[in-house]
Design a protein around this motif. Structure first.
Motif, PDB file in Angstrom:
ATOM      1  N   SER A   1      41.610  51.363  40.445  1.00  0.00           N
ATOM      2  CA  SER A   1      40.328  51.159  41.133  1.00  0.00           C
ATOM      3  C   SER A   1      39.496  50.082  40.421  1.00  0.00           C
ATOM      4  CB  SER A   1      39.574  52.471  41.327  1.00  0.00           C
ATOM      5  OG  SER A   1      39.006  52.892  40.144  1.00  0.00           O
ATOM      6  N   ILE A   2      39.611  49.987  39.098  1.00  0.00           N
ATOM      7  CA  ILE A   2      38.914  48.900  38.374  1.00  0.00           C
ATOM      8  C   ILE A   2      39.513  47.549  38.797  1.00  0.00           C
ATOM      9  CG2 ILE A   2      38.539  47.841  36.071  1.00  0.00           C
ATOM     10  CD1 ILE A   2      36.826  50.319  36.351  1.00  0.00           C
ATOM     11  N   ASN A   3      40.819  47.484  38.895  1.00  0.00           N
ATOM     12  CA  ASN A   3      41.473  46.235  39.321  1.00  0.00           C
ATOM     13  C   ASN A   3      40.993  45.818  40.706  1.00  0.00           C
ATOM     14  OD1 ASN A   3      42.905  45.955  36.999  1.00  0.00           O
ATOM     15  ND2 ASN A   3      44.815  46.793  37.806  1.00  0.00           N
ATOM     16  N   GLU A   4      40.850  46.790  41.573  1.00  0.00           N
ATOM     17  CA  GLU A   4      40.382  46.498  42.936  1.00  0.00           C
ATOM     18  C   GLU A   4      38.953  45.938  42.888  1.00  0.00           C
ATOM     19  OE1 GLU A   4      40.557  45.989  46.890  1.00  0.00           O
ATOM     20  OE2 GLU A   4      42.229  46.355  45.520  1.00  0.00           O
ATOM     21  N   LEU A   5      38.129  46.525  42.016  1.00  0.00           N
ATOM     22  CA  LEU A   5      36.750  46.036  41.855  1.00  0.00           C
ATOM     23  C   LEU A   5      36.733  44.596  41.342  1.00  0.00           C
ATOM     24  CD1 LEU A   5      34.564  48.787  40.114  1.00  0.00           C
ATOM     25  CD2 LEU A   5      33.933  47.402  42.080  1.00  0.00           C
ATOM     26  N   VAL A   6      37.595  44.309  40.382  1.00  0.00           N
ATOM     27  CA  VAL A   6      37.684  42.944  39.831  1.00  0.00           C
ATOM     28  C   VAL A   6      38.064  41.986  40.963  1.00  0.00           C
ATOM     29  CG1 VAL A   6      38.963  41.437  38.244  1.00  0.00           C
ATOM     30  CG2 VAL A   6      38.244  43.705  37.479  1.00  0.00           C
ATOM     31  N   HIS A   7      38.995  42.420  41.786  1.00  0.00           N
ATOM     32  CA  HIS A   7      39.456  41.607  42.911  1.00  0.00           C
ATOM     33  C   HIS A   7      38.292  41.304  43.871  1.00  0.00           C
ATOM     34  CE1 HIS A   7      42.173  40.113  45.947  1.00  0.00           C
ATOM     35  NE2 HIS A   7      41.675  40.977  46.826  1.00  0.00           N
ATOM     36  N   ILE A   8      37.522  42.324  44.198  1.00  0.00           N
ATOM     37  CA  ILE A   8      36.387  42.134  45.119  1.00  0.00           C
ATOM     38  C   ILE A   8      35.352  41.184  44.502  1.00  0.00           C
ATOM     39  CG2 ILE A   8      34.466  43.305  46.325  1.00  0.00           C
ATOM     40  CD1 ILE A   8      36.262  45.844  46.394  1.00  0.00           C
ATOM     41  N   SER A   9      35.099  41.356  43.181  1.00  0.00           N
ATOM     42  CA  SER A   9      34.091  40.499  42.536  1.00  0.00           C
ATOM     43  C   SER A   9      34.524  39.029  42.578  1.00  0.00           C
ATOM     44  CB  SER A   9      33.790  40.959  41.105  1.00  0.00           C
ATOM     45  OG  SER A   9      34.892  40.724  40.263  1.00  0.00           O
ATOM     46  N   LEU A  10      35.826  38.769  42.465  1.00  0.00           N
ATOM     47  CA  LEU A  10      36.315  37.385  42.531  1.00  0.00           C
ATOM     48  C   LEU A  10      36.225  36.849  43.956  1.00  0.00           C
ATOM     49  CD1 LEU A  10      39.405  37.239  40.141  1.00  0.00           C
ATOM     50  CD2 LEU A  10      37.170  36.161  39.841  1.00  0.00           C
ATOM     51  N   GLN A  11      36.583  37.703  44.912  1.00  0.00           N
ATOM     52  CA  GLN A  11      36.497  37.296  46.330  1.00  0.00           C
ATOM     53  C   GLN A  11      35.082  36.862  46.681  1.00  0.00           C
ATOM     54  OE1 GLN A  11      37.861  40.736  48.496  1.00  0.00           O
ATOM     55  NE2 GLN A  11      39.659  39.667  49.252  1.00  0.00           N
ATOM     56  N   GLU A  12      34.109  37.605  46.107  1.00  0.00           N
ATOM     57  CA  GLU A  12      32.697  37.325  46.430  1.00  0.00           C
ATOM     58  C   GLU A  12      32.074  36.303  45.480  1.00  0.00           C
ATOM     59  OE1 GLU A  12      30.045  40.047  47.829  1.00  0.00           O
ATOM     60  OE2 GLU A  12      31.532  41.097  49.037  1.00  0.00           O
ATOM     61  N   LYS A  13      32.879  35.792  44.566  1.00  0.00           N
ATOM     62  CA  LYS A  13      32.398  34.837  43.549  1.00  0.00           C
ATOM     63  C   LYS A  13      31.190  35.403  42.782  1.00  0.00           C
ATOM     64  CE  LYS A  13      34.054  30.531  45.539  1.00  0.00           C
ATOM     65  NZ  LYS A  13      34.287  30.340  46.923  1.00  0.00           N
ATOM     66  N   ASP A  14      31.256  36.724  42.509  1.00  0.00           N
ATOM     67  CA  ASP A  14      30.195  37.376  41.729  1.00  0.00           C
ATOM     68  C   ASP A  14      30.673  37.421  40.268  1.00  0.00           C
ATOM     69  OD1 ASP A  14      28.465  39.090  40.434  1.00  0.00           O
ATOM     70  OD2 ASP A  14      28.359  40.546  42.067  1.00  0.00           O
ATOM     71  N   TYR A  15      30.389  36.334  39.547  1.00  0.00           N
ATOM     72  CA  TYR A  15      30.930  36.213  38.191  1.00  0.00           C
ATOM     73  C   TYR A  15      30.208  37.106  37.176  1.00  0.00           C
ATOM     74  CZ  TYR A  15      33.525  32.595  40.452  1.00  0.00           C
ATOM     75  OH  TYR A  15      34.353  31.944  41.330  1.00  0.00           O
ATOM     76  N   ALA A  16      28.974  37.484  37.474  1.00  0.00           N
ATOM     77  CA  ALA A  16      28.254  38.417  36.587  1.00  0.00           C
ATOM     78  C   ALA A  16      28.950  39.777  36.616  1.00  0.00           C
ATOM     79  CB  ALA A  16      26.801  38.543  37.018  1.00  0.00           C
ATOM     80  N   THR A  17      29.274  40.235  37.831  1.00  0.00           N
ATOM     81  CA  THR A  17      29.968  41.530  37.952  1.00  0.00           C
ATOM     82  C   THR A  17      31.379  41.413  37.384  1.00  0.00           C
ATOM     83  OG1 THR A  17      28.643  42.168  39.856  1.00  0.00           O
ATOM     84  CG2 THR A  17      30.749  43.288  39.597  1.00  0.00           C
ATOM     85  N   HIS A  18      32.011  40.293  37.630  1.00  0.00           N
ATOM     86  CA  HIS A  18      33.360  40.076  37.110  1.00  0.00           C
ATOM     87  C   HIS A  18      33.341  40.172  35.581  1.00  0.00           C
ATOM     88  CE1 HIS A  18      36.844  37.670  35.767  1.00  0.00           C
ATOM     89  NE2 HIS A  18      37.436  38.291  36.772  1.00  0.00           N
ATOM     90  N   ASN A  19      32.361  39.539  34.970  1.00  0.00           N
ATOM     91  CA  ASN A  19      32.229  39.555  33.517  1.00  0.00           C
ATOM     92  C   ASN A  19      31.956  40.980  33.012  1.00  0.00           C
ATOM     93  OD1 ASN A  19      31.983  38.255  30.939  1.00  0.00           O
ATOM     94  ND2 ASN A  19      29.775  38.595  31.094  1.00  0.00           N
ATOM     95  N   PHE A  20      31.066  41.677  33.688  1.00  0.00           N
ATOM     96  CA  PHE A  20      30.721  43.062  33.336  1.00  0.00           C
ATOM     97  C   PHE A  20      31.972  43.959  33.374  1.00  0.00           C
ATOM     98  CE2 PHE A  20      29.702  47.234  35.286  1.00  0.00           C
ATOM     99  CZ  PHE A  20      28.974  47.800  34.247  1.00  0.00           C
ATOM    100  N   LEU A  21      32.809  43.727  34.378  1.00  0.00           N
ATOM    101  CA  LEU A  21      33.976  44.598  34.563  1.00  0.00           C
ATOM    102  C   LEU A  21      35.059  44.410  33.501  1.00  0.00           C
ATOM    103  CD1 LEU A  21      34.331  44.409  38.449  1.00  0.00           C
ATOM    104  CD2 LEU A  21      33.657  46.416  37.105  1.00  0.00           C
ATOM    105  N   GLN A  22      34.983  43.297  32.764  1.00  0.00           N
ATOM    106  CA  GLN A  22      36.018  43.060  31.741  1.00  0.00           C
ATOM    107  C   GLN A  22      36.028  44.165  30.678  1.00  0.00           C
ATOM    108  OE1 GLN A  22      38.376  40.787  32.452  1.00  0.00           O
ATOM    109  NE2 GLN A  22      37.034  40.710  34.232  1.00  0.00           N
ATOM    110  N   TRP A  23      34.863  44.741  30.414  1.00  0.00           N
ATOM    111  CA  TRP A  23      34.780  45.864  29.464  1.00  0.00           C
ATOM    112  C   TRP A  23      35.645  47.026  29.956  1.00  0.00           C
ATOM    113  CZ3 TRP A  23      33.390  50.975  29.467  1.00  0.00           C
ATOM    114  CH2 TRP A  23      33.187  51.567  28.213  1.00  0.00           C
ATOM    115  N   TYR A  24      35.598  47.279  31.262  1.00  0.00           N
ATOM    116  CA  TYR A  24      36.374  48.387  31.850  1.00  0.00           C
ATOM    117  C   TYR A  24      37.867  48.070  31.848  1.00  0.00           C
ATOM    118  CZ  TYR A  24      32.048  50.621  33.203  1.00  0.00           C
ATOM    119  OH  TYR A  24      30.821  51.251  33.158  1.00  0.00           O
ATOM    120  N   VAL A  25      38.192  46.806  32.063  1.00  0.00           N
ATOM    121  CA  VAL A  25      39.606  46.409  32.053  1.00  0.00           C
ATOM    122  C   VAL A  25      40.181  46.709  30.660  1.00  0.00           C
ATOM    123  CG1 VAL A  25      41.201  44.432  32.182  1.00  0.00           C
ATOM    124  CG2 VAL A  25      39.329  44.639  33.843  1.00  0.00           C
ATOM    125  N   ALA A  26      39.438  46.309  29.614  1.00  0.00           N
ATOM    126  CA  ALA A  26      39.899  46.536  28.237  1.00  0.00           C
ATOM    127  C   ALA A  26      39.961  48.031  27.928  1.00  0.00           C
ATOM    128  CB  ALA A  26      38.963  45.819  27.255  1.00  0.00           C
TER     129      ALA A  26
END
Ligand code: OFO
Length: 172
Positions: A100-125
């Motif tokens: 589900s985190i991967n899916e969120l990362v995917h959506i953030s990239l689709q929407e070009k929301d780089y702030a959310t993308h950056n925030f989600l990296q903590w969850y990926v790790a």
């Protein structure tokens, strides 16, 4: 500012993290009544960590102009046939969270929301760490098999794992 779509996706993750906390709390209770204090302590601290993951998302959503939603949760399973089954469920659940985190990362990239993308990296790790830990635990449980003495030692050792996790994990 988060888009409505991102806000909705982040709120779904809030619910998943809250449910993770409940699932692990139920596991802690089951382990405690089985008399295995070490495993129970480990699961209590996992439940706390998941609540922190939820809060971190809640704060991010609100700070980014959205509104975090606190919703009803599905009741977790409260009993298990064995510790092996309990830790298998834990591992499966962490894989589900990673997806589900991967899916969120995917959506953030689709929407070009780089702030959310950056925030989600903590969850990926964090998910890499949690899946690895669950796998290590399962390997040990498989080695122990039905050996009661082995389970006793594992219960004692997992407390060390709790200490390491608590001191190395970051807080929101
Ligand atoms: Fe272990 O799941 Fe949170 O992120």
């Amino acid at each position: 500012m988060v888009s409505k779509n991102i806000e909705k996706a982040l709120n779904e993750q809030v619910k998943i993290e809250a449910e993770s906390s409940q699932i692990y709390l139920a596991m802690a209770c089951w382990a405690e009544v089985q008399g295995l204090e070490g495993i129970a302590g480990f699961m209590y601290s996992q439940a706390d960590e998941e609540r922190d993951h939820m809060l971190k998302l809640v704060k991010f959503i609100n700070e980014r102009g959205g509104h975090a939603q606190i919703s009803a949760l599905t009741a977790p399973n409260g009993s298990f046939a064995s510790f092996k089954e309990m830790f298998e469920k834990l591992f499966e659940h962490e894989v589900y969270v990673s997806n589900s985190i991967n899916e969120l990362v995917h959506i953030s990239l689709q929407e070009k929301d780089y702030a959310t993308h950056n925030f989600l990296q903590w969850y990926v790790a964090e998910q890499i760490e949690e899946e690895a830990m669950a796998r290590t635990i399962l390997d040990k449980i498989n080695l122990i098999g039905n050996d009661k003495g082995g389970l006793y030692l594992f219960d004692r050792d997992i407390q060390q794992l709790t200490i390491t996790t608590a001191s190395t994990s970051s807080t929101p």
